[in-house]
Design an enzyme around this catalytic site. Structure first.
Site, PDB file in Angstrom:
ATOM      1  N   ARG A 110      -9.555  -1.282   3.880  1.00  0.00           N
ATOM      2  CA  ARG A 110     -10.056  -0.016   4.429  1.00  0.00           C
ATOM      3  C   ARG A 110     -11.580  -0.024   4.470  1.00  0.00           C
ATOM      4  NH1 ARG A 110      -6.937   3.582   0.363  1.00  0.00           N
ATOM      5  NH2 ARG A 110      -5.148   2.187   0.302  1.00  0.00           N
ATOM      6  N   HIS A 150      -6.166   8.819  -6.160  1.00  0.00           N
ATOM      7  CA  HIS A 150      -6.256   8.057  -7.419  1.00  0.00           C
ATOM      8  C   HIS A 150      -6.439   8.987  -8.616  1.00  0.00           C
ATOM      9  CE1 HIS A 150      -7.913   4.239  -5.220  1.00  0.00           C
ATOM     10  NE2 HIS A 150      -6.609   4.101  -5.431  1.00  0.00           N
TER      11      HIS A 150
END
Ligand code: ADP
Length: 371
Positions: free
Chosen positions: A215, A154
């Site tokens: 996740r 990210h």
């Protein structure tokens, strides 16, 4: 030429955005590529379709989002044969993510041969994390041989949002410390000191750290051995369980935070627990990064959940007044840019992320035509 095409290829999708400076001229998503009844038979056909429908003349560059740059790429890089080969060599580190990006790069090089192609890596912003923040205490020879360390992801979002935060605060980036919380389907926390990443919650892959849509985030690695030896699950089954059937989905059966928040509001105990687990993990990271930074000027929320959920923001940061952190309930409810009370030692911000714009900016910078 000021136009940049940004491509984000998934295994069965192609997301694109065409910029002129920061203006968006066109954007879209070609889906279910290669599937029956999908929009295109392959990525080549998808890009060809895009060229037929969108004016792609006058392009200064194409910026490709590439998830994993390993330790070979610490900045955005103009693609040549050698760079493409290196991205291919990195596939074992990101088997779920890098192959699609490579396909996109190869197809774009063939169909737009005169346009510079720039690979923009999710990992690159984290190249500044010092060794003690990326090394794990495992056998050094194993770590060295197999590239086992924290990389972080990210990066384009954390880079953009931390710079924007300095702008909101009216401070020079070089003198601003920010904890950025990117909370979307995938989620990660980063500590940014003077514009440089110094700690981040994702690791070798985007699996570790915060609780995400599907996740698990951090778990004790011995869970993997136990599931294999005692529960008889194969490695593929365990990976699937932790990456696609964990997180909010694992805790509640729903991966979408909006649904979880609605269930919680109607008194569902599973959803309430999932909310608490998410917020607890966020607090653990915020506390840890405050200690890493020594001083934080701001904590910034971004991405789908971070930009839109007052409950998560309050759950993550409530009761931390002794650490200089407070949230104004009205500002928070309105998703305002600054949601802490005036005069707070730590400014709490909500800054929408602009990953594609950041990729376009990176691509321009890589080909040397500035901002
Ligand atoms: P991605 O990581 O795929 O880019 P996003 O950043 O769009 O994802 O984030 C998606 C997440 O944001 C989903 O869990 C969705 O439920 C959540 N979200 C979007 N809008 C809201 C909202 N108003 N309140 C709470 N969560 C929201």
């Amino acid at each position: 030429m000021t136009r940049v095409l940004v491509l984000n290829c998934g295994s069965s999708s192609l997301r694109y955005r065409l910029f002129d400076g920061s203006d968006v001229l066109a954007k879209g998503l070609i889906q279910r590529i290669g599937e029956e009844g999908g929009d295109a038979a392959g990525h080549r056909e998808a890009l060809q379709r895009l060229m037929d429908t969108v004016d792609l003349t006058e392009l200064a560059a194409v910026g490709h989002r590439v998830v994993h740059g390993g330790d070979r790429f610490t900045a955005s890089t103009v693609v040549n044969d050698e760079v493409a080969a290196t991205i291919e060599e990195l596939i074992p580190l990101a088997p779920l993510h890098n192959p699609a990006a490579l396909t996109g790069i190869e197809v774009a090089r063939k169909l737009l041969p005169d346009v510079p192609q720039v690979a923009v890596f999710d990992t690159a912003f984290h190249a500044t994390i010092p060794p003690e923040g990326v090394r794990w205490a495992i056998d050094r020879e194993v770590a060295q041989r197999w590239g086992i360390r924290r990389y972080g992801f990210h990066g384009t979002s954390h880079a953009y949002v931390s710079r924007e935060t300095a702008r909101v605060l009216g401070r020079p980036v070089e003198d601003t410390n920010v904890i950025t919380l990117h909370l979307g389907n995938g989620s990660s926390a980063t500590a940014v000191a003077g514009g440089r990443s110094v700690a981040t919650s994702m690791g070798l892959s985007p699996l570790s750290g915060l609780v995400m849509g599907t996740r698990s985030g951090d778990i004790d690695p011995s869970v993997v051995f136990h599931l294999h030896r005692v529960a008889g699950m194969s490695l593929d089954e365990i990976e699937d369980s932790l990456t696609r059937r964990g997180g909010l989905l694992g805790l509640t059966g729903d991966n979408d935070m909006r649904t979880v928040l609605e269930r919680r509001a109607s008194g569902d105990p599973e959803a309430a627990l999932a909310f608490d687990v998410c917020c607890r993990r966020l607090r653990e990271y915020v506390g840890s990064y405050l200690a890493v930074l020594g001083r934080a000027d701001a904590i910034t929320f971004t991405a789908g959940v971070g930009e839109n959920s007052p409950d998560i923001r309050a759950g993550a940061l409530g009761g931390l007044e002794a650490l200089g952190i407070a949230i104004d309930p009205e500002r928070n409810a309105r998703n305002e840019r600054i949601i802490s009370p005036d005069g707070s030692p730590v400014t709490v911000c909500v800054v929408p992320t602009e990953e594609e714009l950041e990729i376009a900016r990176e691509a321009r910078q890589a080909i040397g035509s500035g901002h």
